[in-house]
Design an enzyme around this catalytic site. Structure first.
Site, mmCIF file in Angstrom:
data_model
loop_
_atom_site.group_PDB
_atom_site.id
_atom_site.type_symbol
_atom_site.label_atom_id
_atom_site.label_comp_id
_atom_site.label_asym_id
_atom_site.label_seq_id
_atom_site.Cartn_x
_atom_site.Cartn_y
_atom_site.Cartn_z
ATOM 1 C CE LYS A 103 -16.884 -1.371 -4.054
ATOM 2 N NZ LYS A 103 -18.033 -0.773 -4.868
ATOM 3 C CE LYS A 156 -4.027 -2.243 2.209
ATOM 4 N NZ LYS A 156 -4.795 -1.933 3.322
ATOM 5 C CE LYS A 182 -8.765 -10.481 -4.094
ATOM 6 N NZ LYS A 182 -8.181 -10.523 -2.693
#
Length: 337
Positions: A200, A114, A197
């Site tokens: 969101k 991230k 995948k």
């Protein structure tokens, strides 16, 4: 004989769960109510670790809870609550953070993934210590088991390590949690990019089927889903990734093996298959969508359900926190009982 306790949480970072959330977590949480003492949490504190809109977060926390209830979570058979409504999560996170090595936290792969998007200089301390808060979430309720996918296995290992470290240093206090390996669910991919995948954070709106999508939106997205050369409805991840993804969705929702679905649509072509798949998805989510809207229409009643769940969670957490504070040497407040 008491049932094993299970804990899991889901972030309120969007206006709807998507198909991957439903198959990978929500549907299986519902089943666990029958076999476990289940604690389920809308982890709004975790949602603060990445950029978000504070004006949207309260609604998203409610709609996450409403979808869980609409999908089948029963407040009489599980404990459902919002993380920030139980202050002990943050308190225990700090206590466990004081037992966590910097290098240990730095090795967490999700932080690396991230933070690499925007650079380490832009990553928050909260994102860095996210796994410690996750450990606090689990250990606070003495969870015996935690439903995990492969991407969360490393975080569960940190929870086990911190439980054992605390117990060794301060005395037996926490249950080291075991993984509860969820029933195998085929990974669901982006409808527009079947190599990625469904997510969101990275998928386009047209690549995601949302639980709360209207029937028209679901039909449109599936009709426009990427397919492959030829017209044969056949699973082949290398040559036909688009159709394979749609076959896996059909199989997961219908309970039929992929091979049986292939046989049914042999010679039928993509159009007929996509039309039937769209109706299957619409039918699967119709009741969930309707019940979610009903729950959101009476927010006071929904908030009362969540307050009841938070009170139960605090009662369950209180003995653990009292023991942890005492064993770490924290002075007990006068008159606190």
């Amino acid at each position: 004989m008491s049932r094993p306790r299970v804990f899991s949480g889901i972030q309120p970072t969007a206006d709807s769960f998507h198909l991957g959330n439903y198959l990978g977590a929500v549907r299986q949480w519902v089943a666990l109510q029958d076999t476990h003492d289940a604690f389920y949490c809308v982890v709004d504190l975790h949602a603060l670790t990445l950029p978000y809109d504070p004006a949207l977060l309260p609604r998203r926390s409610r709609v996450a809870a409403a979808q869980l209830l609409a999908a089948g979570l029963d407040p009489d058979r599980c404990t459902l609550f919002v993380q920030s409504h139980v202050a002990e999560h943050a308190e225990l996170c700090w206590m466990l953070g004081c037992l966590t090595g910097f290098g240990e936290a730095n090795r967490m792969t999700q932080f690396k993934d991230k933070s690499s998007r925007d650079g380490h200089d832009q990553a928050s301390v909260g994102l860095f210590t996210y796994p410690v808060l996750q450990a606090a979430d689990i250990l606070l309720y003495q969870a015996d088991q935690v439903p995990v996918g492969e991407d969360q296995r490393q975080h569960l290992e940190l929870s086990r390590a911190l439980a054992n470290r605390f117990n060794h240093r301060f005395g037996q206090t926490f249950t080291p949690p075991q993984p509860y390996i969820l029933a195998e669910v085929a990974k669901i991919y982006d409808l527009q990019d079947p190599a990625a995948k469904m997510s969101k954070s990275s998928s386009s709106p047209q690549g995601i089927i949302d639980v709360l999508d209207s029937p028209e939106a679901i039909r449109r997205k599936i009709a426009r889903a990427v397919t492959d050369a030829g017209t044969e409805v056949r699973a082949d991840p290398e040559a036909k990734p688009g159709v394979t993804n749609l076959l896996r969705i059909y199989s997961a929702l219908s309970g039929e093996p992929v091979a049986a679905v292939e046989t049914r649509y042999h010679g039928a072509g993509y159009g007929a298959f996509k039309k039937d798949l769209a109706e299957l998805v619409v039918a699967t989510f119709a009741a969930v969508r309707e019940k979610t809207h009903q729950l959101m229409a009476d927010q006071a009643a929904l908030d009362r359900l969540l307050a009841h769940g938070a009170a139960r969670a605090r009662r369950a957490a209180a003995p653990t926190m009292a023991a942890a504070r005492e064993r770490m040497g924290l002075l007990k407040a006068a008159g606190s009982g």
